[in-house]
Enzyme design. Structure first.
Site: not given
Ligand code: AMP
Length: 393
Positions: A36, A350, A198, A373
């Site tokens: 990062r 991710g 999910k 996200g």
């Protein structure tokens, strides 16, 4: 809507406040992965080249709104100094007189890193007074922390309103270019691959992808909920029971829209959720006592053939429990096929990014999204506060 980017921002000799994502993994004060920090270098080096005074701010971990040395950004300042080949000053405060003095001491081309913005509870509350204090440190704002743009926090969104110019850094500009293309201007045939655990977590993104993509490939734990709807037996595989109805609706929507949703036609199964469990091949129906942990070879081949034909691919979520070596083949086969695809390829989220890295194909992907996200929400068509806050180009 196109946004002002850092290369068009008038930054010569100015104080530029930059929100970066330095949320790196630490072992004590040792940085175990500096990806990062490296990712932010192009924006920082551009500003240094303009003779700007670059004031960096970031969060690290979850210090819950109070100072905690465990989450200090001090080790990041040291690593950034090494990477830039220039001393980066570190200010142990985020706002207030000490921060103001640290900025006043800067000269052209200098870089300063402020302490963790989440040491203040006001950060996550997007508190206007805190945002204004932060903004008082710079003449213009640059956001380059895509991983946090879906959060309306002071340093990601609130701060921008106090500047005449708020620009996207190079990382965010690339995210907007590629994810924006997938959302507004996709190349056809457009193939979306969705995996992961999910159905419930990804229902909105699947819905959005279904509107835009021509074909949707489903794999991973979520596939069993769809197979159950179709009347197949799934043994002890993951079942998102509360979302069976939603899975059924999605299948119906795809028919209505004349889109294809492809599901696994064979699996790799085991008797237990364990890296040591022996892997067994299995057809479409899974017997009692067995759980699907990866897509099977026939499915891998079908998916690879689809991927090869696509002009645009968006991939989010692994095809199986790729963390267990015996169950990584399907995910790696998809990763390899995405890398080999001649079209525009985008990997977001991710776990699929980790899978692409492990499969060694990342450098052959057109765009690897830096925000899990945030990229999901972007592809869902949601407005992201940290992007909305930037100046329109
Ligand atoms: P997500 O965060 O929703 O993308 O889910 C990623 C996780 O899903 C990874 O940790 C995978 O190990 C897990 N996963 C993928 N396939 C399966 C499966 N068949 N059964 C259980 N977990 C799975």
């Amino acid at each position: 809507m196109a946004k002002l980017t850092v290369d068009s921002l008038d930054s010569k000799g100015k104080k530029i406040l930059v929100r970066v994502d330095f949320n790196v993994p630490l072992d004590g004060d040792r940085i175990t992965d500096d990806t990062r920090i490296r990712a932010a270098l192009p924006t920082i080096q551009h500003l240094m080249g303009q003779g700007a005074r670059t004031i960096l701010m970031s969060h690290l971990g979850r210090p819950k709104g109070e100072p905690n040395p465990k989450y200090s950004l001090a080790p990041v300042a040291a690593r950034l100094s090494e990477l830039l080949g220039k001393k980066v000053a570190f200010c142990p405060k985020v706002i207030g007189p000490q921060a103001q003095e640290a900025v006043a001491a800067m000269t052209a081309g200098d870089v300063l890193l402020l302490e963790n913005v989440r040491f203040h509870a006001e950060e996550e509350k997007n508190d206007p007074t805190f945002s204004k204090e932060l903004a008082s440190l710079g003449d213009a704002f640059v956001s380059d922390a895509f991983g946090t743009v879906h959060r309306a926090h002071a340093s990601t969104a609130g701060v921008a309103q106090y500047f005449k110019q708020a620009a996207a850094g190079f990382l965010i500009a690339k995210e907007l270019q590629f994810l924006g293309m997938a959302l507004d201007n996709p190349k056809s045939p457009y193939l979306a691959i969705v995996g992961g655990a999910k159905v419930g977590d990804k229902i909105t993104v699947i819905n959005s992808l279904l509107q835009r993509a021509d074909t949707l490939l489903i794999g991973g734990g979520m596939a069993y909920t769809f197979l159950k709807v179709q009347g197949h037996t799934i043994g002890t595989s993951l079942l998102d029971a509360p979302n069976l109805g939603l899975a059924e609706e999605l299948l119906a929507t795809s028919k209505r829209l004349n889109k294809r949703i492809l599901l696994p036609s064979d699996h790799v199964v085991a008797g237990a959720f364990s890296a040591e469990a022996p892997a067994e091949a299995c057809g479409i129906d899974i017997p009692d006592g067995k759980m699907g942990l990866d897509i099977g070879p026939e499915t891998s081949k079908r998916y690879q053939d689809e991927i090869a034909k696509a002009a645009m691919v968006v991939w989010n979520g692994p095809m199986g429990v790729f963390e267990f070596p015996a169950f990584k083949k399907g995910t790696f086969a998809v990763a390899e096929a995405v890398a080999a695809c001649k079209g525009v390829t985008i990997v977001g989220g991710g776990d699929s990014v980790a899978a692409a890295n492990q499969a060694g194909v990342s450098d052959r992907i057109s765009h690897i999204s830096t925000g899990g996200g945030a990229s999901l929400e972007f592809l869902e068509g949601k407005k992201l506060p940290g992007i909305e806050a930037l100046t329109n180009a």
